[in-house]
Design an enzyme around this catalytic site. Sequence first.
Site, short mmCIF file in Angstrom:
data_model
loop_
_atom_site.label_atom_id
_atom_site.label_comp_id
_atom_site.label_asym_id
_atom_site.label_seq_id
_atom_site.Cartn_x
_atom_site.Cartn_y
_atom_site.Cartn_z
N TYR A 126 -2.17 -1.34 10.20
CA TYR A 126 -2.25 -1.67 8.78
C TYR A 126 -1.04 -1.11 8.03
CZ TYR A 126 -3.81 -1.48 3.91
OH TYR A 126 -3.89 -1.61 2.54
N SER A 146 0.85 -1.20 0.00
CA SER A 146 0.00 0.00 0.00
C SER A 146 0.88 1.24 0.00
CB SER A 146 -0.89 0.00 1.25
OG SER A 146 -1.51 1.25 1.44
#
Length: 254
Positions: free
Chosen positions: A148, A135
């Site tokens: 995350y 990401s």
Amino acid sequence: MRKRIAIVTGATGGIGKEFARLLMKEPVDEIWAVARNQEKLELLKSEYGEKVIPLSKDLSSTKDLCEIGELLEDTKPVVQYLINNAGLAKMGSYKDFTLEEIEKTINVNCKAPVMLSNLCIPYMEKGSCILNISSASAFQPTPYINLYAASKAFERSYSRALNVEVASLGITVTAVCPSWVDTEMLEKEINGHKVKFPGLVTAKAAAEQAMKDAKRGKDMSVCSFYVKCQHLYVKLMPQKLSMKIWMNELKKYL
């Protein structure tokens, strides 16, 4: 002759389903679609055909990961693609996480890609690819999605280092680093506020760019000009300042 396979985790929705669609056009005999929900896996098979082999597995479980290894040992295929797409994400304060959620997030986002890579590499040949879906949040510390973002930073670092290690085997490992992707994982509203997602892209665009970059031998894939700019400015900007800017954008949702 050994059959050629692709393995896609988190295959029943979002980016994972787009990868499954793209792999239908690739010279592979089977697509091992891995997800927890058996019903959704069967729907994927009915949509894409007999090439899809549903594998209902919980990727937070070492036992289930080892079962995939046993299937590889039994069938001894050529693994053309391993796409570690499955991931868990939750936005919120550290106080909002249970110990079970913390453990499961780390297991799915970090442990599973590493174990599956080690299980698959012995069955890979020159030209095989591993795509680990990281990401753009891996580029800098990101409060309120700290677990995350940290897990994706791990995945990005691991992927790029592993790419160097397996280069002599002709295998490419690509860290796929999109920004916001329009999938069901995104919370569209928080505390009554509609969330704005700068640089939002479709799952289709993210998957297609990732496949192109992996075939080109790139160790990192970004799918938009927005993310390229983001990657550049976080290199130049002090991390405390980037976190301050992030928090300023986030404060109305807290």
